[in-house]
Design a protein around this motif. Sequence first.
Motif, PDB file in Angstrom:
ATOM      1  N   ASP A  86     -28.077 -12.392  -7.895  1.00 32.13           N
ATOM      2  CA  ASP A  86     -26.865 -12.642  -7.115  1.00 32.13           C
ATOM      3  C   ASP A  86     -27.102 -13.723  -6.054  1.00 32.13           C
ATOM      4  O   ASP A  86     -26.262 -14.614  -5.854  1.00 32.13           O
ATOM      5  CB  ASP A  86     -26.408 -11.350  -6.449  1.00 32.13           C
ATOM      6  CG  ASP A  86     -25.107 -11.514  -5.668  1.00 32.13           C
ATOM      7  OD1 ASP A  86     -24.040 -11.629  -6.299  1.00 32.13           O
ATOM      8  OD2 ASP A  86     -25.172 -11.547  -4.425  1.00 32.13           O
ATOM      9  N   ARG A  89     -27.199 -17.134  -7.731  1.00 34.41           N
ATOM     10  CA  ARG A  89     -25.856 -17.583  -8.112  1.00 34.41           C
ATOM     11  C   ARG A  89     -25.095 -18.084  -6.887  1.00 34.41           C
ATOM     12  O   ARG A  89     -24.450 -19.131  -6.935  1.00 34.41           O
ATOM     13  CB  ARG A  89     -25.111 -16.430  -8.780  1.00 34.41           C
ATOM     14  CG  ARG A  89     -23.697 -16.788  -9.235  1.00 34.41           C
ATOM     15  CD  ARG A  89     -23.068 -15.632  -9.986  1.00 34.41           C
ATOM     16  NE  ARG A  89     -22.900 -14.453  -9.143  1.00 34.41           N
ATOM     17  CZ  ARG A  89     -21.839 -14.238  -8.370  1.00 34.41           C
ATOM     18  NH1 ARG A  89     -20.856 -15.123  -8.317  1.00 34.41           N
ATOM     19  NH2 ARG A  89     -21.751 -13.135  -7.642  1.00 34.41           N
ATOM     20  N   ARG A  90     -25.195 -17.346  -5.773  1.00 37.90           N
ATOM     21  CA  ARG A  90     -24.472 -17.738  -4.563  1.00 37.90           C
ATOM     22  C   ARG A  90     -25.094 -18.960  -3.883  1.00 37.90           C
ATOM     23  O   ARG A  90     -24.447 -19.598  -3.039  1.00 37.90           O
ATOM     24  CB  ARG A  90     -24.419 -16.555  -3.590  1.00 37.90           C
ATOM     25  CG  ARG A  90     -23.622 -15.379  -4.133  1.00 37.90           C
ATOM     26  CD  ARG A  90     -23.605 -14.197  -3.174  1.00 37.90           C
ATOM     27  NE  ARG A  90     -23.002 -13.024  -3.791  1.00 37.90           N
ATOM     28  CZ  ARG A  90     -21.688 -12.801  -3.865  1.00 37.90           C
ATOM     29  NH1 ARG A  90     -20.840 -13.689  -3.362  1.00 37.90           N
ATOM     30  NH2 ARG A  90     -21.220 -11.712  -4.438  1.00 37.90           N
ATOM     31  N   ARG A  95     -28.136 -22.603 -13.439  1.00 33.73           N
ATOM     32  CA  ARG A  95     -28.229 -21.540 -14.437  1.00 33.73           C
ATOM     33  C   ARG A  95     -29.250 -20.524 -13.950  1.00 33.73           C
ATOM     34  O   ARG A  95     -30.258 -20.892 -13.356  1.00 33.73           O
ATOM     35  CB  ARG A  95     -28.652 -22.094 -15.806  1.00 33.73           C
ATOM     36  CG  ARG A  95     -28.761 -21.038 -16.901  1.00 33.73           C
ATOM     37  CD  ARG A  95     -29.025 -21.642 -18.280  1.00 33.73           C
ATOM     38  NE  ARG A  95     -30.317 -22.304 -18.351  1.00 33.73           N
ATOM     39  CZ  ARG A  95     -30.826 -22.808 -19.486  1.00 33.73           C
ATOM     40  NH1 ARG A  95     -30.125 -22.753 -20.606  1.00 33.73           N
ATOM     41  NH2 ARG A  95     -32.004 -23.396 -19.479  1.00 33.73           N
ATOM     42  N   GLU A 128     -25.543  -8.752 -15.982  1.00 31.32           N
ATOM     43  CA  GLU A 128     -24.522  -9.784 -16.206  1.00 31.32           C
ATOM     44  C   GLU A 128     -23.608  -9.928 -14.998  1.00 31.32           C
ATOM     45  O   GLU A 128     -23.296 -11.043 -14.567  1.00 31.32           O
ATOM     46  CB  GLU A 128     -23.698  -9.438 -17.445  1.00 31.32           C
ATOM     47  CG  GLU A 128     -24.430  -9.673 -18.743  1.00 31.32           C
ATOM     48  CD  GLU A 128     -23.534  -9.381 -19.939  1.00 31.32           C
ATOM     49  OE1 GLU A 128     -22.351  -9.762 -19.911  1.00 31.32           O
ATOM     50  OE2 GLU A 128     -24.021  -8.755 -20.891  1.00 31.32           O
ATOM     51  N   THR A 129     -23.175  -8.800 -14.449  1.00 29.90           N
ATOM     52  CA  THR A 129     -22.266  -8.844 -13.295  1.00 29.90           C
ATOM     53  C   THR A 129     -22.924  -9.518 -12.098  1.00 29.90           C
ATOM     54  O   THR A 129     -22.266 -10.221 -11.321  1.00 29.90           O
ATOM     55  CB  THR A 129     -21.824  -7.419 -12.915  1.00 29.90           C
ATOM     56  OG1 THR A 129     -21.162  -6.820 -14.034  1.00 29.90           O
ATOM     57  CG2 THR A 129     -20.882  -7.426 -11.728  1.00 29.90           C
ATOM     58  N   GLY A 131     -24.795 -11.996 -12.210  1.00 26.39           N
ATOM     59  CA  GLY A 131     -24.672 -13.441 -12.385  1.00 26.39           C
ATOM     60  C   GLY A 131     -25.676 -14.074 -13.319  1.00 26.39           C
ATOM     61  O   GLY A 131     -25.785 -15.305 -13.357  1.00 26.39           O
ATOM     62  N   ASP A 133     -27.057 -15.798 -16.474  1.00 25.66           N
ATOM     63  CA  ASP A 133     -26.477 -16.568 -17.568  1.00 25.66           C
ATOM     64  C   ASP A 133     -27.234 -16.368 -18.875  1.00 25.66           C
ATOM     65  O   ASP A 133     -26.723 -16.682 -19.952  1.00 25.66           O
ATOM     66  CB  ASP A 133     -26.496 -18.065 -17.233  1.00 25.66           C
ATOM     67  CG  ASP A 133     -25.695 -18.386 -15.984  1.00 25.66           C
ATOM     68  OD1 ASP A 133     -24.470 -18.168 -16.001  1.00 25.66           O
ATOM     69  OD2 ASP A 133     -26.300 -18.844 -14.991  1.00 25.66           O
TER      70      ASP A 133
END
Length: 322
Positions: A86, A89-90, A95, A128-129, A131, A133
């Motif tokens: 997470d 991703r943030r 990727r 997956e939730t 983040g 890929d």
Amino acid sequence: MSAATDVPAASSPRGFKILSGTANQPLAEEIARSLGAELCKVTCSRFADGEVFVRIDENIRGADVFVVQPTNPPGENMLELLLLVDAARRASAARVTAVLPYTGYARQDRKDQPRVAIGAKLMANLIETAGADRVLGLDFHAHQLQGFFDVPVDHLYASPVFTNYFRRKGLKDLVVVAPDVGSAKMARGFAKRLDATFAIIDKRRPKANVAEVMNVVGEVEGRDCLIPDDMIDTAGTVSEAARALKNLGANDIYVCATHALFSGPAVERLSNAPIKEVVVTDSINLPQERRFDTLRILSVGDLLAKAIRFTHADQSVSVLFE
């Protein structure tokens, strides 16, 4: 810059970042060394009440990020993975790939009893939730876990590491023994690569973590035996299998498994069983108190590093097993 040079070459460590939680940092460091890179600086700590906190201490904007974290117990290992993914991703990573040397909850892959959870699917959903890929996994307990994810999954095998090791031993008249029916396909693969014959143990399991060996199908008398498995948890299966083989006149008995969980009485059982050598990988960071004289630990760092190189260059990792 032309399109052909937008993707870094497979031989270059530039353009990606390797992150690690606390579950198996030595393996992550070895992967980074194999790639000629350094681990990205990460803070993993706990609040006073035990709550997990992670922070990425470098700029990873636009980078191809690989988060190395096995999800063996305790549950904080999974939480660290989710929080790191997470955070990446943030932080605007291009990727994020979750690299799972060991994937926990893989045994809970179906509803085989009333009112039970399918834990493997739940963990896949969480990854997956968060983040991710893509997922790089090593020797899933059940191959169908690949279908539990809706993102690309590369399923790696540690078998090349084991077969290279046992080839160097030069064992003669080797028999590869499947410890149960579910391991038969894997054992046949080992037998083919090691030019060995094949046998199988007919086993009943009265309840979870309790194994009862019934009989051995195949010729093992006077021959060296290799028992391969994907994991060793309480070691009931392999220790009883070794005794059954010894009772039938087997010579030296070797055991190999990718994931050394070694729960409860495992170390005592393996130490007391008629096993010449127990060979595992470093997919799980095994504490010193769970190590013993006949244990041999092989590294999967180079294998995972090669898979990361290929993934980063958008090449298939299947070539590693051809």
